[in-house]
Design a protein around this motif. Structure first.
Motif, PDB file in Angstrom:
ATOM      1  N   GLN A 120       0.810  -1.217   0.000  1.00  0.00           N
ATOM      2  CA  GLN A 120       0.000   0.000   0.000  1.00  0.00           C
ATOM      3  C   GLN A 120       0.845   1.268   0.000  1.00  0.00           C
ATOM      4  O   GLN A 120       0.306   2.357  -0.135  1.00  0.00           O
ATOM      5  CB  GLN A 120      -0.948  -0.001   1.204  1.00  0.00           C
ATOM      6  N   GLU A 121       2.165   1.167   0.145  1.00  0.00           N
ATOM      7  CA  GLU A 121       3.021   2.353   0.174  1.00  0.00           C
ATOM      8  C   GLU A 121       3.498   2.724  -1.225  1.00  0.00           C
ATOM      9  O   GLU A 121       3.746   1.861  -2.056  1.00  0.00           O
ATOM     10  CB  GLU A 121       4.217   2.130   1.100  1.00  0.00           C
ATOM     11  N   ALA A 122       3.664   4.013  -1.444  1.00  0.00           N
ATOM     12  CA  ALA A 122       4.066   4.513  -2.757  1.00  0.00           C
ATOM     13  C   ALA A 122       5.532   4.223  -3.084  1.00  0.00           C
ATOM     14  O   ALA A 122       5.865   3.921  -4.223  1.00  0.00           O
ATOM     15  CB  ALA A 122       3.807   6.022  -2.836  1.00  0.00           C
ATOM     16  N   ASP A 123       6.416   4.303  -2.105  1.00  0.00           N
ATOM     17  CA  ASP A 123       7.853   4.214  -2.362  1.00  0.00           C
ATOM     18  C   ASP A 123       8.445   2.812  -2.256  1.00  0.00           C
ATOM     19  O   ASP A 123       9.603   2.615  -2.611  1.00  0.00           O
ATOM     20  CB  ASP A 123       8.628   5.112  -1.394  1.00  0.00           C
ATOM     21  N   SER A 147       8.001  -1.743  -2.215  1.00  0.00           N
ATOM     22  CA  SER A 147       7.257  -2.911  -2.648  1.00  0.00           C
ATOM     23  C   SER A 147       7.749  -4.110  -1.839  1.00  0.00           C
ATOM     24  O   SER A 147       8.881  -4.120  -1.366  1.00  0.00           O
ATOM     25  CB  SER A 147       7.443  -3.158  -4.149  1.00  0.00           C
ATOM     26  N   GLU A 161       9.084   3.180  12.351  1.00  0.00           N
ATOM     27  CA  GLU A 161       8.809   2.707  10.997  1.00  0.00           C
ATOM     28  C   GLU A 161       7.829   1.548  11.040  1.00  0.00           C
ATOM     29  O   GLU A 161       7.637   0.904  12.069  1.00  0.00           O
ATOM     30  CB  GLU A 161      10.105   2.218  10.323  1.00  0.00           C
ATOM     31  N   THR A 178       5.416   9.175   6.732  1.00  0.00           N
ATOM     32  CA  THR A 178       4.198   8.576   6.198  1.00  0.00           C
ATOM     33  C   THR A 178       4.002   9.079   4.769  1.00  0.00           C
ATOM     34  O   THR A 178       4.490  10.155   4.417  1.00  0.00           O
ATOM     35  CB  THR A 178       2.974   8.914   7.083  1.00  0.00           C
ATOM     36  N   ASP A 179       3.320   8.287   3.965  1.00  0.00           N
ATOM     37  CA  ASP A 179       3.032   8.737   2.605  1.00  0.00           C
ATOM     38  C   ASP A 179       2.262  10.054   2.658  1.00  0.00           C
ATOM     39  O   ASP A 179       1.383  10.239   3.509  1.00  0.00           O
ATOM     40  CB  ASP A 179       2.203   7.694   1.846  1.00  0.00           C
ATOM     41  N   GLN A 180       2.566  10.952   1.728  1.00  0.00           N
ATOM     42  CA  GLN A 180       1.926  12.264   1.719  1.00  0.00           C
ATOM     43  C   GLN A 180       0.417  12.185   1.582  1.00  0.00           C
ATOM     44  O   GLN A 180      -0.297  13.031   2.106  1.00  0.00           O
ATOM     45  CB  GLN A 180       2.514  13.122   0.592  1.00  0.00           C
ATOM     46  N   ASP A 181      -0.079  11.164   0.887  1.00  0.00           N
ATOM     47  CA  ASP A 181      -1.523  11.061   0.667  1.00  0.00           C
ATOM     48  C   ASP A 181      -2.227  10.131   1.664  1.00  0.00           C
ATOM     49  O   ASP A 181      -3.416   9.862   1.532  1.00  0.00           O
ATOM     50  CB  ASP A 181      -1.815  10.620  -0.763  1.00  0.00           C
ATOM     51  N   ASN A 182      -1.508   9.659   2.675  1.00  0.00           N
ATOM     52  CA  ASN A 182      -2.098   8.751   3.656  1.00  0.00           C
ATOM     53  C   ASN A 182      -2.722   9.561   4.797  1.00  0.00           C
ATOM     54  O   ASN A 182      -2.188   9.663   5.896  1.00  0.00           O
ATOM     55  CB  ASN A 182      -1.055   7.767   4.182  1.00  0.00           C
ATOM     56  N   GLN A 201      -1.965   9.989   8.952  1.00  0.00           N
ATOM     57  CA  GLN A 201      -1.619  11.310   9.475  1.00  0.00           C
ATOM     58  C   GLN A 201      -2.588  11.742  10.571  1.00  0.00           C
ATOM     59  O   GLN A 201      -2.179  12.321  11.581  1.00  0.00           O
ATOM     60  CB  GLN A 201      -1.588  12.328   8.335  1.00  0.00           C
TER      61      GLN A 201
END
Length: 152
Positions: free
Chosen positions: A27-30, A32, A85, A122-126, A130
């Protein structure tokens, strides 16, 4: 929320930890999932408690969540700090207070380890993550994350 406990991970917990990490990295952008890399890192953290700990959230002896705390000296703080983390609660157990439970345990544990601050990414869009962190008193930093990959 039914009875749950927080435990420090041991090598016997590695498979459950890697299962949760795979779900997190999907589910994370950066990142896998890569079980081999995850297994090596988990074993390294568990084997070196001076460098970090993995805290497990267990319910009925099953691992349903986790997070890792990694330690380093901070010149800004003048002492030991923690990088939080890999916070994840398995999907069936989300929105039941378990994330808060893990964060509170992490903060208490980090204090016991002599940490002066906890930093997390955290992912910017999560927005859900947040919101959870802000509810626990975490604040956005003026710092921007940058990274350069040195190896695959």
């Amino acid at each position: 929320m039914t009875s749950a406990s927080i435990d420090i991970a041991t090598q016997q917990d590695s498979a459950a930890i890697c299962t949760l990490l795979s779900a997190l990295f999907e589910q994370e952008a950066d990142f896998s999932p890569n079980v081999d890399k995850q297994q090596r890192a988990v074993e390294a953290i568990i084997s070196h408690p001076d460098k970090g700990h993995i805290l497990l959230l267990k319910r009925d002896d099953s691992v349903i969540g986790m997070l890792s705390l990694l330690y380093l000296p901070s010149t800004a703080m003048g002492g030991k700090v923690a990088l939080l983390e890999d916070l994840i609660v398995a999907k069936p157990w989300r929105h039941q207070g378990y994330g808060n439970m893990l964060l509170e345990a992490a903060e208490s544990f980090a204090k016991q380890q002599g940490c002066l601050r906890i930093t997390l990414l955290t992912d910017q869009d999560n927005r859900a993550a947040q919101k959870l962190y802000q509810k626990q008193g975490y604040q956005f930093s003026a710092m921007t994350v940058m990274r350069k990959q040195l190896q695959d």
